[in-house]
Design a protein around this motif. Structure first.
Motif, PDB file in Angstrom:
ATOM      1  N   ARG A  42      49.333  36.654  43.715  1.00  0.00           N
ATOM      2  CA  ARG A  42      47.952  37.072  43.470  1.00  0.00           C
ATOM      3  C   ARG A  42      47.536  36.570  42.099  1.00  0.00           C
ATOM      4  O   ARG A  42      48.313  36.645  41.140  1.00  0.00           O
ATOM      5  N   GLY A  43      46.325  36.069  42.001  1.00  0.00           N
ATOM      6  CA  GLY A  43      45.757  35.670  40.720  1.00  0.00           C
ATOM      7  C   GLY A  43      46.565  34.590  40.038  1.00  0.00           C
ATOM      8  O   GLY A  43      46.991  33.619  40.655  1.00  0.00           O
ATOM      9  N   LEU A  67      48.491  34.232  49.930  1.00  0.00           N
ATOM     10  CA  LEU A  67      47.745  34.167  48.676  1.00  0.00           C
ATOM     11  C   LEU A  67      46.699  35.275  48.672  1.00  0.00           C
ATOM     12  O   LEU A  67      45.930  35.418  49.613  1.00  0.00           O
ATOM     13  N   SER A  68      46.650  36.032  47.592  1.00  0.00           N
ATOM     14  CA  SER A  68      45.787  37.204  47.501  1.00  0.00           C
ATOM     15  C   SER A  68      44.792  37.067  46.353  1.00  0.00           C
ATOM     16  O   SER A  68      45.113  36.510  45.308  1.00  0.00           O
ATOM     17  N   ALA A  69      43.584  37.593  46.585  1.00  0.00           N
ATOM     18  CA  ALA A  69      42.543  37.589  45.544  1.00  0.00           C
ATOM     19  C   ALA A  69      41.506  38.649  45.881  1.00  0.00           C
ATOM     20  O   ALA A  69      41.516  39.224  46.977  1.00  0.00           O
ATOM     21  N   ARG A  70      40.592  38.870  44.944  1.00  0.00           N
ATOM     22  CA  ARG A  70      39.511  39.837  45.192  1.00  0.00           C
ATOM     23  C   ARG A  70      38.557  39.352  46.278  1.00  0.00           C
ATOM     24  O   ARG A  70      38.136  40.122  47.121  1.00  0.00           O
ATOM     25  N   LEU A  75      40.441  32.661  45.769  1.00  0.00           N
ATOM     26  CA  LEU A  75      41.776  32.223  46.196  1.00  0.00           C
ATOM     27  C   LEU A  75      42.050  30.868  45.558  1.00  0.00           C
ATOM     28  O   LEU A  75      41.313  29.908  45.782  1.00  0.00           O
ATOM     29  N   THR A  92      42.252  38.998  51.084  1.00  0.00           N
ATOM     30  CA  THR A  92      41.352  39.352  49.981  1.00  0.00           C
ATOM     31  C   THR A  92      40.933  40.817  50.047  1.00  0.00           C
ATOM     32  O   THR A  92      40.917  41.428  51.118  1.00  0.00           O
ATOM     33  N   ASP A  93      40.584  41.331  48.875  1.00  0.00           N
ATOM     34  CA  ASP A  93      40.058  42.697  48.791  1.00  0.00           C
ATOM     35  C   ASP A  93      38.729  42.792  49.535  1.00  0.00           C
ATOM     36  O   ASP A  93      38.488  43.753  50.261  1.00  0.00           O
ATOM     37  N   SER A  98      43.934  42.480  51.880  1.00  0.00           N
ATOM     38  CA  SER A  98      44.953  42.298  50.843  1.00  0.00           C
ATOM     39  C   SER A  98      45.779  43.550  50.548  1.00  0.00           C
ATOM     40  O   SER A  98      46.665  43.511  49.709  1.00  0.00           O
ATOM     41  N   THR A 121      57.811  36.146  44.736  1.00  0.00           N
ATOM     42  CA  THR A 121      56.536  36.760  44.415  1.00  0.00           C
ATOM     43  C   THR A 121      56.224  36.699  42.929  1.00  0.00           C
ATOM     44  O   THR A 121      57.111  36.510  42.094  1.00  0.00           O
ATOM     45  N   SER A 124      51.568  40.905  41.510  1.00  0.00           N
ATOM     46  CA  SER A 124      51.088  42.188  42.001  1.00  0.00           C
ATOM     47  C   SER A 124      52.237  43.168  42.180  1.00  0.00           C
ATOM     48  O   SER A 124      53.135  42.936  42.989  1.00  0.00           O
TER      49      SER A 124
END
Length: 189
Positions: A42-43, A67-70, A75, A92-93, A98, A121, A124
């Motif tokens: 993430r990020g 892959l994680s993001a808001r 992304l 994603t959020d 996510s 990882t 997060s």
């Protein structure tokens, strides 16, 4: 650009000189017997995992990158991971995908399909805990790159110390010197 260092780097022009001290610490390791690894980031943590995907591709190890993001537009590194042949799953959020429960569902499916010889990882704590639980449940090895402020970068100042659970004993390690990559099972949030 929120950090002072990032803002400073943004002022550099092509041809400017910069001093770099590195590489430092311990990086990721890949076992040539692995056929398929899963990276979850993430990020800014994604920047750490992209070179791992490149190294895996060089060893003919398949990669699935979660892959994680808001938001979808945040992304990062999707194209880079795909360049290395990774299957990319964006969560994603904004799309409510996510959260730990959904990421666990994705990971469980990959494990059930025998597409997860190891977990990697960065970025997060909540996703780290999901991976730790699954790694323990299924006997899957894992590694985590930890983010920490590092004043000296060579272990002298002890600014970057974090606690780790090693066989039930809490020990302190320096992220810059002993890491930044550690055994996933030992890392603590």
């Amino acid at each position: 650009m929120t950090g002072a260092g990032t803002r400073g780097l943004a002022t550099l022009q092509a041809g400017d000189a910069i001093d770099v001290f590195g590489p430092l610490g311990v990086g990721f390791t890949l076992d040539p017997r692995w056929r398929h690894i899963v990276v979850v980031g993430r990020g800014a943590g994604l920047a750490t995992l992209a070179p791992l995907a490149r190294a895996a591709a060089g060893m003919n190890i398949r990669v699935t990158a979660i892959l994680s993001a808001r938001r979808p537009d945040l992304l990062v590194s999707v194209d880079l991971f795909q360049t290395y042949g990774a299957d990319v799953i964006g969560v994603t959020d904004a799309e409510a995908t996510s959260g730990p429960a959904n990421v666990e569902k994705i990971l469980r499916a990959l494990i059930a399909q025998d597409n997860c010889d190891a977990l990697f990882t960065c970025g997060s704590a909540r996703l780290m805990r999901v991976q730790q639980r699954l790694a323990h449940e299924f006997g899957i090895p894992g590694q985590i790159a930890l983010e920490q402020q590092m004043a000296c970068g060579i272990g002298l100042c002890y600014c970057c110390v974090r606690d780790f659970n090693v066989d039930g004993e809490i020990i302190s390690r320096r992220v810059c010197w002993d890491g930044p990559v550690f055994d996933l099972a030992e890392a603590m949030p």
